[in-house]
Write a protein that holds these residues in place. Structure first.
Motif, PDB file in Angstrom:
ATOM      1  N   ALA A 248       0.833  -1.202   0.000  1.00  0.00           N
ATOM      2  CA  ALA A 248       0.000   0.000   0.000  1.00  0.00           C
ATOM      3  C   ALA A 248       0.870   1.254   0.000  1.00  0.00           C
ATOM      4  CB  ALA A 248      -0.925   0.005   1.217  1.00  0.00           C
ATOM      5  N   LEU A 249       1.954   1.236   0.740  1.00  0.00           N
ATOM      6  CA  LEU A 249       2.863   2.378   0.782  1.00  0.00           C
ATOM      7  C   LEU A 249       3.452   2.663  -0.601  1.00  0.00           C
ATOM      8  CD1 LEU A 249       4.061   4.292   2.956  1.00  0.00           C
ATOM      9  CD2 LEU A 249       5.995   2.742   3.049  1.00  0.00           C
ATOM     10  N   VAL A 250       3.909   1.623  -1.277  1.00  0.00           N
ATOM     11  CA  VAL A 250       4.477   1.790  -2.615  1.00  0.00           C
ATOM     12  C   VAL A 250       3.399   2.197  -3.612  1.00  0.00           C
ATOM     13  CG1 VAL A 250       5.605   0.572  -4.517  1.00  0.00           C
ATOM     14  CG2 VAL A 250       6.409   0.234  -2.191  1.00  0.00           C
ATOM     15  N   PHE A 251       2.228   1.557  -3.539  1.00  0.00           N
ATOM     16  CA  PHE A 251       1.147   1.854  -4.484  1.00  0.00           C
ATOM     17  C   PHE A 251       0.683   3.301  -4.367  1.00  0.00           C
ATOM     18  CE2 PHE A 251      -3.346   2.104  -5.595  1.00  0.00           C
ATOM     19  CZ  PHE A 251      -3.316   1.602  -6.877  1.00  0.00           C
ATOM     20  N   TRP A 252       0.401   3.757  -3.148  1.00  0.00           N
ATOM     21  CA  TRP A 252      -0.102   5.115  -2.989  1.00  0.00           C
ATOM     22  C   TRP A 252       1.007   6.147  -3.189  1.00  0.00           C
ATOM     23  CZ3 TRP A 252      -4.851   5.567  -3.990  1.00  0.00           C
ATOM     24  CH2 TRP A 252      -5.711   4.514  -3.738  1.00  0.00           C
ATOM     25  N   GLY A 253       2.248   5.772  -2.951  1.00  0.00           N
ATOM     26  CA  GLY A 253       3.364   6.633  -3.334  1.00  0.00           C
ATOM     27  C   GLY A 253       3.437   6.783  -4.840  1.00  0.00           C
ATOM     28  N   TRP A 254       3.164   5.678  -5.539  1.00  0.00           N
ATOM     29  CA  TRP A 254       3.121   5.698  -6.995  1.00  0.00           C
ATOM     30  C   TRP A 254       2.021   6.636  -7.479  1.00  0.00           C
ATOM     31  CZ3 TRP A 254      -0.799   4.266 -10.332  1.00  0.00           C
ATOM     32  CH2 TRP A 254      -0.443   4.184 -11.678  1.00  0.00           C
ATOM     33  N   VAL A 255       0.854   6.558  -6.855  1.00  0.00           N
ATOM     34  CA  VAL A 255      -0.253   7.435  -7.238  1.00  0.00           C
ATOM     35  C   VAL A 255       0.124   8.904  -6.987  1.00  0.00           C
ATOM     36  CG1 VAL A 255      -2.629   8.091  -6.666  1.00  0.00           C
ATOM     37  CG2 VAL A 255      -2.038   5.687  -6.935  1.00  0.00           C
ATOM     38  N   GLY A 256       0.788   9.178  -5.867  1.00  0.00           N
ATOM     39  CA  GLY A 256       1.231  10.541  -5.577  1.00  0.00           C
ATOM     40  C   GLY A 256       2.233  11.056  -6.591  1.00  0.00           C
ATOM     41  N   CYS A 257       3.199  10.214  -6.965  1.00  0.00           N
ATOM     42  CA  CYS A 257       4.186  10.603  -7.985  1.00  0.00           C
ATOM     43  C   CYS A 257       3.513  10.859  -9.324  1.00  0.00           C
ATOM     44  CB  CYS A 257       5.242   9.515  -8.159  1.00  0.00           C
ATOM     45  SG  CYS A 257       6.409   9.428  -6.818  1.00  0.00           S
ATOM     46  N   LEU A 258       2.573  10.018  -9.685  1.00  0.00           N
ATOM     47  CA  LEU A 258       1.856  10.201 -10.944  1.00  0.00           C
ATOM     48  C   LEU A 258       1.086  11.518 -10.943  1.00  0.00           C
ATOM     49  CD1 LEU A 258       1.194   8.809 -13.644  1.00  0.00           C
ATOM     50  CD2 LEU A 258      -0.842   7.901 -12.530  1.00  0.00           C
ATOM     51  N   GLY A 259       0.426  11.827  -9.838  1.00  0.00           N
ATOM     52  CA  GLY A 259      -0.298  13.096  -9.733  1.00  0.00           C
ATOM     53  C   GLY A 259       0.632  14.292  -9.824  1.00  0.00           C
ATOM     54  N   THR A 260       1.802  14.189  -9.196  1.00  0.00           N
ATOM     55  CA  THR A 260       2.775  15.278  -9.255  1.00  0.00           C
ATOM     56  C   THR A 260       3.292  15.492 -10.669  1.00  0.00           C
ATOM     57  OG1 THR A 260       3.447  14.775  -7.001  1.00  0.00           O
ATOM     58  CG2 THR A 260       4.964  16.090  -8.310  1.00  0.00           C
ATOM     59  N   VAL A 261       3.605  14.402 -11.365  1.00  0.00           N
ATOM     60  CA  VAL A 261       4.118  14.510 -12.739  1.00  0.00           C
ATOM     61  C   VAL A 261       3.055  15.082 -13.663  1.00  0.00           C
ATOM     62  CG1 VAL A 261       4.867  13.134 -14.722  1.00  0.00           C
ATOM     63  CG2 VAL A 261       5.894  12.763 -12.502  1.00  0.00           C
ATOM     64  N   VAL A 262       1.824  14.633 -13.517  1.00  0.00           N
ATOM     65  CA  VAL A 262       0.741  15.159 -14.362  1.00  0.00           C
ATOM     66  C   VAL A 262       0.530  16.644 -14.079  1.00  0.00           C
ATOM     67  CG1 VAL A 262      -1.747  15.032 -14.757  1.00  0.00           C
ATOM     68  CG2 VAL A 262      -0.398  12.954 -14.712  1.00  0.00           C
ATOM     69  N   SER A 263       0.543  17.027 -12.810  1.00  0.00           N
ATOM     70  CA  SER A 263       0.379  18.434 -12.456  1.00  0.00           C
ATOM     71  C   SER A 263       1.514  19.281 -13.041  1.00  0.00           C
ATOM     72  CB  SER A 263       0.352  18.565 -10.938  1.00  0.00           C
ATOM     73  OG  SER A 263       0.419  19.902 -10.552  1.00  0.00           O
ATOM     74  N   LEU A 264       2.739  18.797 -12.920  1.00  0.00           N
ATOM     75  CA  LEU A 264       3.881  19.519 -13.471  1.00  0.00           C
ATOM     76  C   LEU A 264       3.765  19.627 -14.992  1.00  0.00           C
ATOM     77  CD1 LEU A 264       7.103  18.600 -11.639  1.00  0.00           C
ATOM     78  CD2 LEU A 264       7.004  20.397 -13.322  1.00  0.00           C
ATOM     79  N   GLY A 265       3.379  18.563 -15.636  1.00  0.00           N
ATOM     80  CA  GLY A 265       3.208  18.576 -17.084  1.00  0.00           C
ATOM     81  C   GLY A 265       2.161  19.575 -17.527  1.00  0.00           C
ATOM     82  N   LEU A 266       1.043  19.618 -16.818  1.00  0.00           N
ATOM     83  CA  LEU A 266      -0.009  20.583 -17.175  1.00  0.00           C
ATOM     84  C   LEU A 266       0.470  22.013 -16.982  1.00  0.00           C
ATOM     85  CD1 LEU A 266      -3.148  18.808 -15.682  1.00  0.00           C
ATOM     86  CD2 LEU A 266      -2.553  19.095 -18.091  1.00  0.00           C
ATOM     87  N   LYS A 267       1.244  22.260 -15.933  1.00  0.00           N
ATOM     88  CA  LYS A 267       1.769  23.616 -15.713  1.00  0.00           C
ATOM     89  C   LYS A 267       2.728  24.014 -16.822  1.00  0.00           C
ATOM     90  CE  LYS A 267       1.245  23.757 -10.764  1.00  0.00           C
ATOM     91  NZ  LYS A 267       1.878  23.785  -9.465  1.00  0.00           N
ATOM     92  N   VAL A 268       3.617  23.123 -17.205  1.00  0.00           N
ATOM     93  CA  VAL A 268       4.584  23.437 -18.260  1.00  0.00           C
ATOM     94  C   VAL A 268       3.864  23.690 -19.589  1.00  0.00           C
ATOM     95  CG1 VAL A 268       6.417  22.445 -19.677  1.00  0.00           C
ATOM     96  CG2 VAL A 268       6.561  22.334 -17.219  1.00  0.00           C
ATOM     97  N   PHE A 269       2.899  22.844 -19.918  1.00  0.00           N
ATOM     98  CA  PHE A 269       2.188  23.030 -21.180  1.00  0.00           C
ATOM     99  C   PHE A 269       1.321  24.271 -21.170  1.00  0.00           C
ATOM    100  CE2 PHE A 269       2.801  18.320 -21.679  1.00  0.00           C
ATOM    101  CZ  PHE A 269       3.751  18.457 -22.682  1.00  0.00           C
ATOM    102  N   SER A 270       0.764  24.660 -20.035  1.00  0.00           N
ATOM    103  CA  SER A 270      -0.057  25.872 -19.992  1.00  0.00           C
ATOM    104  C   SER A 270       0.802  27.133 -20.106  1.00  0.00           C
ATOM    105  CB  SER A 270      -0.897  25.907 -18.700  1.00  0.00           C
ATOM    106  OG  SER A 270      -0.063  26.049 -17.583  1.00  0.00           O
ATOM    107  N   PHE A 271       2.033  27.118 -19.557  1.00  0.00           N
ATOM    108  CA  PHE A 271       2.892  28.278 -19.670  1.00  0.00           C
ATOM    109  C   PHE A 271       3.623  28.322 -21.004  1.00  0.00           C
ATOM    110  CE2 PHE A 271       2.919  28.194 -14.888  1.00  0.00           C
ATOM    111  CZ  PHE A 271       2.194  29.361 -14.765  1.00  0.00           C
ATOM    112  N   ALA A 272       3.781  27.169 -21.658  1.00  0.00           N
ATOM    113  CA  ALA A 272       4.495  27.135 -22.940  1.00  0.00           C
ATOM    114  C   ALA A 272       3.651  27.683 -24.075  1.00  0.00           C
ATOM    115  CB  ALA A 272       4.925  25.703 -23.275  1.00  0.00           C
ATOM    116  N   GLY A 273       2.339  27.615 -23.938  1.00  0.00           N
ATOM    117  CA  GLY A 273       1.437  28.015 -25.025  1.00  0.00           C
ATOM    118  C   GLY A 273       1.219  29.459 -25.162  1.00  0.00           C
TER     119      GLY A 273
END
Length: 114
Positions: free
Chosen positions: A89-114
């Motif tokens: 559970a620790l690894v799985f929910w850590g994985w979910v947290g990392c995925l959310g962070t990467v998606v959030s970072l990606g959306l920020k970069v793409f919104s500022f790049a446009g």
């Protein structure tokens, strides 16, 4: 409810378990390839390079998730099974947290790049 979601997802992905090492290695190889591509073609946009890094990180994270899969849910009895479930559970929910962070970072970069 969260443990049931975790158990179901890990059981559904079990047929992909033989691909776990390939996904991890492919994700790890993407990072040096992005650096090499940036050195060879310096005019490449940073958005494209960031997309490559996100893709590589996504492959590594998905490889980690697939390596956790199993054919059936662990029983709730016994100290060893409880510790194994806690670690999973620790690894799985850590994985979910990392995925959310990467998606959030990606959306920020793409919104500022446009």
């Amino acid at each position: 409810m969260l443990f049931r979601f975790q158990d179901r997802l890990l059981r559904v992905l079990y047929p992909m378990k033989p691909l776990a090492n390939h996904l991890l290695w492919l994700g790890v190889v993407v990072f040096p390839l992005c650096f090499a591509f940036a050195l060879v073609r310096p005019q490449t946009s940073t958005t494209s390079l960031f997309l490559g890094f996100v893709f590589g990180l996504g492959l590594v994270l998905f490889g980690i998730l697939v390596s956790l899969t199993r054919p059936e849910a662990l029983p709730n009895t016994g100290v060893r099974n409880r510790l194994k479930r806690f670690w999973e559970a620790l690894v799985f929910w850590g994985w979910v947290g990392c995925l959310g962070t990467v998606v959030s970072l990606g959306l920020k970069v793409f919104s500022f790049a446009g």
